[in-house]
Design an enzyme around this catalytic site. Structure first.
Site, PDB file in Angstrom:
ATOM      1  N   TYR A 112      16.499  -7.573  -5.728  1.00 36.22           N
ATOM      2  CA  TYR A 112      16.521  -7.054  -7.109  1.00 36.22           C
ATOM      3  C   TYR A 112      17.341  -7.982  -8.014  1.00 36.22           C
ATOM      4  CZ  TYR A 112      18.949  -4.959 -10.968  1.00 36.22           C
ATOM      5  OH  TYR A 112      19.524  -4.796 -12.193  1.00 36.22           O
ATOM      6  N   HIS A 113      18.576  -8.308  -7.585  1.00 32.38           N
ATOM      7  CA  HIS A 113      19.422  -9.161  -8.436  1.00 32.38           C
ATOM      8  C   HIS A 113      18.777 -10.538  -8.648  1.00 32.38           C
ATOM      9  CE1 HIS A 113      22.596  -6.154  -7.330  1.00 32.38           C
ATOM     10  NE2 HIS A 113      22.959  -6.371  -8.576  1.00 32.38           N
ATOM     11  N   VAL A 127      32.518   5.135   1.533  1.00 30.95           N
ATOM     12  CA  VAL A 127      32.987   3.782   1.170  1.00 30.95           C
ATOM     13  C   VAL A 127      32.365   2.790   2.156  1.00 30.95           C
ATOM     14  CG1 VAL A 127      35.012   2.288   1.107  1.00 30.95           C
ATOM     15  CG2 VAL A 127      35.124   4.599   0.142  1.00 30.95           C
ATOM     16  N   SER A 163      20.910  -9.522  -3.864  1.00 31.78           N
ATOM     17  CA  SER A 163      19.778  -8.741  -3.335  1.00 31.78           C
ATOM     18  C   SER A 163      18.516  -9.287  -4.001  1.00 31.78           C
ATOM     19  CB  SER A 163      19.924  -7.253  -3.699  1.00 31.78           C
ATOM     20  OG  SER A 163      19.702  -7.065  -5.095  1.00 31.78           O
ATOM     21  N   THR A 194      22.026  -8.009 -15.596  1.00 33.01           N
ATOM     22  CA  THR A 194      23.061  -7.458 -14.711  1.00 33.01           C
ATOM     23  C   THR A 194      24.222  -8.430 -14.522  1.00 33.01           C
ATOM     24  OG1 THR A 194      23.476  -6.705 -12.462  1.00 33.01           O
ATOM     25  CG2 THR A 194      21.719  -8.290 -12.705  1.00 33.01           C
ATOM     26  N   ASN A 237       5.519   3.431 -17.292  1.00 31.82           N
ATOM     27  CA  ASN A 237       4.394   3.783 -16.406  1.00 31.82           C
ATOM     28  C   ASN A 237       4.784   4.888 -15.417  1.00 31.82           C
ATOM     29  OD1 ASN A 237       6.075   2.401 -14.690  1.00 31.82           O
ATOM     30  ND2 ASN A 237       4.475   1.117 -13.780  1.00 31.82           N
ATOM     31  N   LYS A 265      16.577 -10.743 -11.606  1.00 31.23           N
ATOM     32  CA  LYS A 265      17.286 -10.875 -12.888  1.00 31.23           C
ATOM     33  C   LYS A 265      17.678 -12.338 -13.141  1.00 31.23           C
ATOM     34  CE  LYS A 265      17.340  -6.511 -14.071  1.00 31.23           C
ATOM     35  NZ  LYS A 265      16.839  -5.939 -15.317  1.00 31.23           N
ATOM     36  N   ARG A 280       9.189   5.203 -11.765  1.00 29.06           N
ATOM     37  CA  ARG A 280      10.446   5.707 -11.199  1.00 29.06           C
ATOM     38  C   ARG A 280      10.264   7.134 -10.674  1.00 29.06           C
ATOM     39  NH1 ARG A 280      13.402   6.958  -8.565  1.00 29.06           N
ATOM     40  NH2 ARG A 280      15.647   7.200  -8.578  1.00 29.06           N
ATOM     41  N   CYS A 287      18.804   4.694 -18.176  1.00 31.66           N
ATOM     42  CA  CYS A 287      19.382   4.076 -19.381  1.00 31.66           C
ATOM     43  C   CYS A 287      18.432   4.203 -20.578  1.00 31.66           C
ATOM     44  CB  CYS A 287      19.651   2.588 -19.158  1.00 31.66           C
ATOM     45  SG  CYS A 287      20.837   2.211 -17.866  1.00 31.66           S
TER      46      CYS A 287
HETATM   47  P1  NAD Z   1      15.463   3.417 -14.047  1.00 30.11           P
HETATM   48  O1  NAD Z   1      14.724   3.102 -12.806  1.00 30.11           O
HETATM   49  O2  NAD Z   1      16.053   4.778 -14.193  1.00 30.11           O
HETATM   50  O3  NAD Z   1      14.528   3.155 -15.309  1.00 30.11           O
HETATM   51  C1  NAD Z   1      13.587   2.116 -15.382  1.00 30.11           C
HETATM   52  C2  NAD Z   1      12.340   2.662 -16.050  1.00 30.11           C
HETATM   53  O4  NAD Z   1      11.382   1.617 -16.155  1.00 30.11           O
HETATM   54  C3  NAD Z   1      11.702   3.803 -15.250  1.00 30.11           C
HETATM   55  O5  NAD Z   1      11.461   4.905 -16.080  1.00 30.11           O
HETATM   56  C4  NAD Z   1      10.399   3.188 -14.716  1.00 30.11           C
HETATM   57  O6  NAD Z   1       9.360   4.136 -14.592  1.00 30.11           O
HETATM   58  C5  NAD Z   1      10.110   2.110 -15.764  1.00 30.11           C
HETATM   59  N1  NAD Z   1       9.339   0.964 -15.259  1.00 30.11           N
HETATM   60  C6  NAD Z   1       9.577   0.198 -14.166  1.00 30.11           C
HETATM   61  N2  NAD Z   1       8.614  -0.739 -14.033  1.00 30.11           N
HETATM   62  C7  NAD Z   1       7.754  -0.560 -15.068  1.00 30.11           C
HETATM   63  C8  NAD Z   1       6.565  -1.203 -15.467  1.00 30.11           C
HETATM   64  N3  NAD Z   1       6.045  -2.203 -14.768  1.00 30.11           N
HETATM   65  N4  NAD Z   1       5.939  -0.770 -16.584  1.00 30.11           N
HETATM   66  C9  NAD Z   1       6.440   0.261 -17.301  1.00 30.11           C
HETATM   67  N5  NAD Z   1       7.553   0.930 -16.978  1.00 30.11           N
HETATM   68  C10 NAD Z   1       8.208   0.514 -15.859  1.00 30.11           C
HETATM   69  O7  NAD Z   1      16.595   2.293 -14.213  1.00 30.11           O
HETATM   70  P2  NAD Z   1      17.862   2.275 -15.189  1.00 30.11           P
HETATM   71  O8  NAD Z   1      19.050   2.619 -14.404  1.00 30.11           O
HETATM   72  O9  NAD Z   1      17.563   2.986 -16.438  1.00 30.11           O
HETATM   73  O10 NAD Z   1      17.934   0.718 -15.487  1.00 30.11           O
HETATM   74  C11 NAD Z   1      17.243   0.164 -16.599  1.00 30.11           C
HETATM   75  C12 NAD Z   1      17.522  -1.327 -16.692  1.00 30.11           C
HETATM   76  O11 NAD Z   1      18.935  -1.534 -16.833  1.00 30.11           O
HETATM   77  C13 NAD Z   1      17.093  -2.085 -15.444  1.00 30.11           C
HETATM   78  O12 NAD Z   1      16.395  -3.251 -15.810  1.00 30.11           O
HETATM   79  C14 NAD Z   1      18.365  -2.411 -14.732  1.00 30.11           C
HETATM   80  O13 NAD Z   1      18.250  -3.643 -14.097  1.00 30.11           O
HETATM   81  C15 NAD Z   1      19.388  -2.452 -15.849  1.00 30.11           C
HETATM   82  N6  NAD Z   1      20.732  -2.054 -15.370  1.00 30.11           N
HETATM   83  C16 NAD Z   1      20.957  -0.792 -14.871  1.00 30.11           C
HETATM   84  C17 NAD Z   1      22.225  -0.459 -14.391  1.00 30.11           C
HETATM   85  C18 NAD Z   1      22.551   0.899 -13.805  1.00 30.11           C
HETATM   86  O14 NAD Z   1      23.683   1.088 -13.290  1.00 30.11           O
HETATM   87  N7  NAD Z   1      21.660   1.885 -13.852  1.00 30.11           N
HETATM   88  C19 NAD Z   1      23.260  -1.406 -14.453  1.00 30.11           C
HETATM   89  C20 NAD Z   1      22.986  -2.686 -14.955  1.00 30.11           C
HETATM   90  C21 NAD Z   1      21.713  -2.992 -15.409  1.00 30.11           C
HETATM   91  N1  USQ Z   2      28.850   1.264  -2.379  1.00 27.30           N
HETATM   92  C1  USQ Z   2      29.703   2.001  -1.541  1.00 27.30           C
HETATM   93  N2  USQ Z   2      29.320   3.263  -1.219  1.00 27.30           N
HETATM   94  C2  USQ Z   2      28.178   3.842  -1.696  1.00 27.30           C
HETATM   95  C3  USQ Z   2      27.345   3.108  -2.561  1.00 27.30           C
HETATM   96  C4  USQ Z   2      27.707   1.812  -2.878  1.00 27.30           C
HETATM   97  O1  USQ Z   2      30.732   1.521  -1.098  1.00 27.30           O
HETATM   98  O2  USQ Z   2      27.922   5.012  -1.347  1.00 27.30           O
HETATM   99  C5  USQ Z   2      29.217  -0.113  -2.739  1.00 27.30           C
HETATM  100  C6  USQ Z   2      28.122  -1.148  -2.484  1.00 27.30           C
HETATM  101  O3  USQ Z   2      28.164  -1.607  -1.147  1.00 27.30           O
HETATM  102  C7  USQ Z   2      28.461  -2.205  -3.518  1.00 27.30           C
HETATM  103  C8  USQ Z   2      29.044  -1.418  -4.689  1.00 27.30           C
HETATM  104  O4  USQ Z   2      29.410  -0.143  -4.153  1.00 27.30           O
HETATM  105  O5  USQ Z   2      29.466  -3.046  -3.026  1.00 27.30           O
HETATM  106  C9  USQ Z   2      28.101  -1.209  -5.851  1.00 27.30           C
HETATM  107  O6  USQ Z   2      26.884  -0.631  -5.404  1.00 27.30           O
HETATM  108  P1  USQ Z   2      25.933   0.143  -6.447  1.00 27.30           P
HETATM  109  O7  USQ Z   2      24.770   0.683  -5.691  1.00 27.30           O
HETATM  110  O8  USQ Z   2      26.741   1.088  -7.250  1.00 27.30           O
HETATM  111  O9  USQ Z   2      25.507  -1.018  -7.463  1.00 27.30           O
HETATM  112  P2  USQ Z   2      24.471  -2.229  -7.340  1.00 27.30           P
HETATM  113  O10 USQ Z   2      23.709  -2.212  -6.087  1.00 27.30           O
HETATM  114  O11 USQ Z   2      25.219  -3.472  -7.651  1.00 27.30           O
HETATM  115  O12 USQ Z   2      23.421  -1.943  -8.500  1.00 27.30           O
HETATM  116  C10 USQ Z   2      23.720  -1.228  -9.709  1.00 27.30           C
HETATM  117  C11 USQ Z   2      22.392  -0.917 -10.380  1.00 27.30           C
HETATM  118  C12 USQ Z   2      21.714  -2.227 -10.780  1.00 27.30           C
HETATM  119  C13 USQ Z   2      22.674  -3.042 -11.641  1.00 27.30           C
HETATM  120  C14 USQ Z   2      24.008  -3.277 -10.948  1.00 27.30           C
HETATM  121  C15 USQ Z   2      25.035  -3.875 -11.871  1.00 27.30           C
HETATM  122  O13 USQ Z   2      21.555  -0.164  -9.511  1.00 27.30           O
HETATM  123  O14 USQ Z   2      20.535  -1.934 -11.502  1.00 27.30           O
HETATM  124  O15 USQ Z   2      22.111  -4.284 -11.951  1.00 27.30           O
HETATM  125  O16 USQ Z   2      24.543  -1.989 -10.552  1.00 27.30           O
HETATM  126  S1  USQ Z   2      26.142  -4.973 -11.054  1.00 27.30           S
HETATM  127  O17 USQ Z   2      26.657  -4.284  -9.836  1.00 27.30           O
HETATM  128  O18 USQ Z   2      27.205  -5.282 -11.952  1.00 27.30           O
HETATM  129  O19 USQ Z   2      25.375  -6.117 -10.632  1.00 27.30           O
END
Ligand code: NAD
Ligand code: USQ
Length: 405
Positions: free
Chosen positions: A197-198, A270, A195, A145, A32, A201, A35, A12
């Protein structure tokens, strides 16, 4: 504005950095590169061939004539460097993406659970404390999230952060006994993380509330759904700018995984019945929402502004059926490695962004393009052995490996 993008090398963060740079903002990426190290640790790679951060920035300069800076700072560990950046660079706004964001990765082992909590909670705490110490009136925009709410419905659409409640009080304002009477309040919507992770948040959310109250920090928390898609207008300008595309069992999110699986002829995995309903948003809308949030900051002294950053909700099995149809793929129900409700309804309010001018990219318009332009184009880079989701929520769960593979 001078904007620091924490986590600006990520999925993102990178397109957001380019979008804001293209709008004329002065952007500094702070990352840093953890990822990229986790990719090495997992032996997984982005489906798209992402360039080093240095090459990305050089390519952006060549293509757009604009300069984006990069600083390698661990936001969770190097407080002094973060503080110096805010003060020396006279930062006006911070967009905070710098957290470990994969739920499966956070559940993989005790070490991963501890790393995710340490990294995410310390990163947010350091950002908040550094803003206060800097004395600057920085606007902090955090990527939170939808998962903080859990994914249920209590007979109403999930509101944007706050819940109106009415309690029956039997004391007056001074604490003296009184006739029972109704009192209205707004509280943070009760949390229900799925989880570790969640859970981080959820912890972030309380830190934001405290710093907004005690230090009058201006904070916007964006409760984002699952992001799908790959490129934005800026990352599509040159192949060296391409965004990352995660498809492995830890970092790949459901819709992008299904797109990739369809492209390489792997059954769409799925989990369980696929009755899980989730919220979604396209990456192009993510960057636009962040632009809108930056343009509409809260006033000093306001409570945290919370927006739901999602545009549509879908059931996992419906998504699989849709992609199977457009890409001629097979669907396979696999054991669910997660501890989550097998079936849920999800209704969400997202009025704020729509009122502020967001014009959503819907699945129906963008899906086919993603399959053909991205997933099929880079299909030969895929490592099929990295597809199954093997990180288990509890020892009672089983890995999500298709029986036919
Ligand atoms: P990502 O892992 O691709 O990017 C996160 C970046 O942060 C990476 O480049 C990583 O190197 C950097 N990072 C992590 N810890 C760090 C630290 N301590 N210091 C400096 N840099 C650090 O993840 P993303 O998908 O881009 O998600 C970004 C944010 O958006 C997250 O906080 C995530 O919770 C939120 N988010 C993502 C999604 C999604 O579907 N990807 C959905 C909802 C929310
Ligand atoms: N799922 C499947 N098959 C797969 C992968 C996932 O059925 O191959 C299911 C999972 O069990 C889950 C759903 O799809 O029920 C979503 O899983 P996901 O991995 O797409 O999403 P999630 O783990 O919730 O995490 C992602 C991002 C996270 C963000 C979150 C938003 O990695 O950073 O916070 O989406 S939310 O889901 O709205 O909380």
């Amino acid at each position: 504005m001078k904007i620091a993008i924490l986590g600006g090398d990520g999925f993102c963060g990178w397109p957001t950095s380019l979008h804001l740079s293209n709008l004329g903002h002065d952007v500094v990426i702070v990352d840093n590169l953890s990822r990229r190290r986790i990719d090495e640790e997992l032996g997984a790679n982005s489906l798209t061939p992402i360039q080093s951060i240095e090459d990305r920035i050089a390519a952006w300069h060549e293509v757009s004539g604009k300069t984006v800076e990069f600083k390698n700072i661990d936001v969770a560990q190097d407080y002094d460097a973060l503080l110096s950046l805010i003060v020396d660079d006279q930062v006006d706004a911070i967009v905070h993406f710098a957290e470990q964001r994969a739920a499966p990765y956070s559940m993989k082992s005790p070490k991963n659970k501890r790393y995710t909590v340490d990294n995410n909670v310390n990163a947010t705490n350091n950002v908040l404390t550094a803003i206060v110490e800097s004395g600057r009136n920085v606007h902090l925009v955090h990527l939170g999230t939808m998962g903080v709410y859990g994914y249920g419905t209590a007979g109403m659409k999930i509101p944007e952060g706050y819940l109106d409640i009415e309690v029956v009080a039997d004391e007056d304002k001074n604490g003296n006994p009184a006739e029972p009477h109704r009192v209205q309040q707004q509280i943070l919507y009760p949390t229900n993380p799925g989880s570790v992770y969640h859970l981080t948040k959820v912890l972030d959310q309380n830190m934001f509330a405290y710093f907004a109250k005690n230090d009058q920090l201006r904070i916007t928390d964006l409760h984002q759904g699952i992001v799908w898609g790959t490129n934005t207008r800026e990352t599509a300008m040159d192949e060296r700018l391409v965004n990352r595309f995660d498809y492995d069992g830890d970092y790949g999110t459901v819709l992008n995984r299904f797109l990739m699986q369809a492209a390489v002829g792997y059954p769409l995995t799925v989990h369980g019945t696929g009755g899980q309903t989730r919220a979604f948003i396209h990456i192009q809308d993510t960057v636009r929402c962040i632009e809108i949030a930056l343009n509409n900051p809260p006033t000093r002294g306001d409570r945290v502004m919370i927006f739901n950053q999602m545009t549509e909700t879908h059931r996992v099995r419906d998504l699989a059926a849709l992609i199977a149809k457009i890409a001629d793929a097979k669907v396979e129900n696999v054991p669910n490695p997660r501890n989550e409700a097998a079936e849920n309804e999800l209704h969400v309010r997202n009025d704020t962004f729509l009122d502020l001018g967001l014009n959503p990219t819907k699945l129906a318009e963008g899906l086919l393009l993603e399959v053909t332009d991205i997933a099929r184009k880079y299909a030969d880079r895929a490592d099929r052995s990295k597809i199954p989701a093997t990180s288990l929520w509890t020892s009672n769960q089983q890995a999500g490996v298709p029986a036919s593979v």
